[in-house]
Design an enzyme around this catalytic site. Sequence first.
Site, PDB file in Angstrom:
ATOM      1  N   GLU A 160       0.853  -1.190   0.000  1.00 13.74           N
ATOM      2  CA  GLU A 160       0.000   0.000   0.000  1.00 13.74           C
ATOM      3  C   GLU A 160       0.890   1.241   0.000  1.00 13.74           C
ATOM      4  OE1 GLU A 160      -4.060   1.646   2.089  1.00 13.74           O
ATOM      5  OE2 GLU A 160      -2.536   0.819   3.403  1.00 13.74           O
ATOM      6  N   GLU A 173      -2.355  -3.463   7.165  1.00 12.27           N
ATOM      7  CA  GLU A 173      -3.454  -4.393   7.412  1.00 12.27           C
ATOM      8  C   GLU A 173      -3.578  -5.516   6.402  1.00 12.27           C
ATOM      9  OE1 GLU A 173      -5.323  -0.942   4.933  1.00 12.27           O
ATOM     10  OE2 GLU A 173      -3.799  -1.148   6.482  1.00 12.27           O
ATOM     11  N   GLU A 179      -5.749  -2.094  12.808  1.00 17.51           N
ATOM     12  CA  GLU A 179      -5.437  -2.953  11.654  1.00 17.51           C
ATOM     13  C   GLU A 179      -6.481  -4.056  11.482  1.00 17.51           C
ATOM     14  OE1 GLU A 179      -3.308  -1.725   9.731  1.00 17.51           O
ATOM     15  OE2 GLU A 179      -2.571  -0.310  11.227  1.00 17.51           O
TER      16      GLU A 179
END
Length: 878
Positions: free
Chosen positions: A142, A278, A312
């Site tokens: 990410e 996450e 998360e």
Amino acid sequence: MAPAPAPAGSADQFRGQARLPRFAAPRRYELRLRPDLDACVFTGDASVVVDVSAPTRFLVLNAADLAVDRASIRFQGLAPTEVSLFEDDEILVLEFDGELPLGEGVLAMDFNGTLNDQMRGFYRSKYEYKGETKNMAVTQFEAVDARRCFPCWDEPAFKAKFKLTLEVPSELVALSNMPVACETIAGPIKTIHYEESPLMSTYLVAIVVGLFDYVEGVTSEGNKVRVYTQVGKSSQGKFALDIGVKSLNFYKDYFDTPYPLPKLDMVAIPDFAAGAMENYGLVTYREVSLLFDEQSSSASFKQNVAITVAHELAHQWFGNLVTMEWWTHLWLNEGFATWMSHLSVDSFFPQWNIWTQFLDSTTSALKLDSQAESHPIEVEIHHASEVDEIFDAISYDKGASVIRMLQSYLGAERFQKALTSYIKKYAYSNAKTEDLWAVLEEVSGEPVKDLMTTWTKQQGYPVISVKLKGHDLELEQDQFLLNGTSGAGIWIVPITLGCCSHDKQKRLLLKHKHDNIKAIVSQCDSRQKGGNFWIKLNIDETGFYRVKYDDELTAALRNALQAKKLSLMDEIGIVDDAHALSIACKQTLSSLLHLLYAFRDEADYSVLSHINSVTSSVAKISIDATPDLAGDIKQLFIKLLLPPAKKLGWDPKDGESHLNAMLRPMLLVALVQLGHDKTINEGFRRFQIFFDDRNTSLLTPDTRKAAYLSVMHNVSSTNRSGYDALLKVYRKSAEGEEKLRVLGTLSSCQDKDIVLESLNLIFTDEVRNQDAYRVLGGVIIEARETAWSWLKENWDRISEAFSGSSLISDFIRSIVTLFTSKEKEAEISQFFATRTKPGYERTLKQSLERVLINARWIEGIRGEAKLAQTVHELLHKP
């Protein structure tokens, strides 16, 4: 001259686009990866089921920092006639001879890359094992870095199933999103096949390869949960494991939706750019965000672990199961995970008063969003490089704060019911902000979209001016900006109002610039003299706005404060609003000081935490604004903070509360930074004992930072024994938290040579790149010129070492915001005029604006005729 348009049908037509074309989409990836941890490289091959939905001769996907073997590329057995890799756009364009058959086909290719040291994509992280330095292989995808590990459609909306295979050294642990399906060992190499994942976005794919221990638990549904740590540290994973199991159970019940995967692993990574990530079923963390040791960890770190794990794991539903359609809607992920983490941790630890502490998040968002260089919650993203910069206080903290406001407006029950419907409706797919509003409207029957669009699509927030006119209350909203200008925004504001009581609340929606509440006084108890009558807007600070009261209401609120008539949240809101109004020159510093003085008997952690932020801010600005008064202002703040600090002392009490355990170090650090001699001397004394005996009870993990700052208070080039002692503590410490504690104090010194030595540690192997921000954050105002010169001289080196990472923003923010003059703002602007890149452009603009805001505040303070009189009056009050 303008560039000529790309010829129809050429690969160039796909350049410069914010998003990939939609004529083909992946359905399933089969990936095989072979990381070589000694040579720090990897090879791989991909076989992707692609659905071609419109006539085309092209396949366009993302790839960056990869060598793709062009000869290996096939789609349904066809080789492309042209292969173009556009580095700036990070896209791979495959051109075929004729139109591709519609429907599903398989795209295959081989590729290889480097296990980089940039903490993004597929990278290496160093760790110690039996006295030897080893590499582990880790992914961080990410926002837009899956493309650095394998060619893919690297956008959240392109959900697909993933079937991974890894070839790794036999002795290592290799983890991915899904459980192991089967494993074969051939000599020194084992091949691990993982189960196929459900539909998921590329940024959530994850791999970790290294040597680990683990602790294990199980949820009420039978999902296996593990915390992986470096060998020998598994006991430090027990607290996070407990929170992990509780969080999965909590969210399953809240969303009425089971955790979607068979297992959840949480792994502590030594080198990690974010706090945590996450990834679906394989959550990665900085060590300090996951590991907790009763012996060496502080109360605030324990709380941070709980909040981070809960955050998360909230993403496993909000983000992973239901994913934002594009990065514009990032706040749906981060705002909700931030809000949900407080909801769950509050249920695990009600004694932590976590919702009162949540106002730290609201304050942080209000601060950034009162700058002209802020951005809306829903922000347009035109290039991959822009995404990192919106992982900020707007997406996280403003997002969470407006969610809290909406929940307060709709009521907890209706809100939960709507979120449950939303999760079920969009499971395994993508959603936009409007989709959430539609579900909330359907369930609640309220005009949620009209209300919330004013908060997510426009930047900023209002200040509500409140005036008592006879028996009526006049309300007026204006956009609040710290630079003193007024924006044109109008919000639909859920107003809550308390009149002489926290329990007697009036609610209304302020939809226009002005409104009147008739006969407010007669609606309250009769307007009594003697200070009993008061009105407070924004009860418990559930609304994302500030309030400015007229003089009569301000005085009445101050009386209510002293009489302890207000909730802790309301006290915090009044302090924060007054501070912001002072910075914006809409109220005097004198009035802010009078307000602060009303808190002289305060004992609550959260309230004192906010007061401490305000006193620290005022003490710093006074050095430049009123140098002659700066010392007296510090003495006034010492007078305010010393009583609660004395009450708590340096040593923890048996059975004391978690909040008092956090309050003690905060007050001691504040007193040291304000120059309180007795505290500094005591901190230094305790450090000397600790230095000789690390097991002494005289310096607990909670109070060490205050002692370290006390040591640095007297350090100079000619008296560096304390500095050398702290370096020794840093080098000998095995715990990440302890290392961070020392790093945060080494540059807190006026001596130029010591500051430079500390800053230069950033370039050595002694400080991991992820921890550079701690050294930068320690620089004090008196050393800002030294730090700025160092930044200029080393900018090329910093750019290279931290390129492609959001960490570079820390260098700019930490140093630039120490300045307070227009001249300095011009100088810094000029330096960066030829050096700005999209990855930190927004941070630079915000930091420069902060310099001008401070310069304007200084002018306002210098124009206050009675400031000296106020300071001396309060200082000598019994």
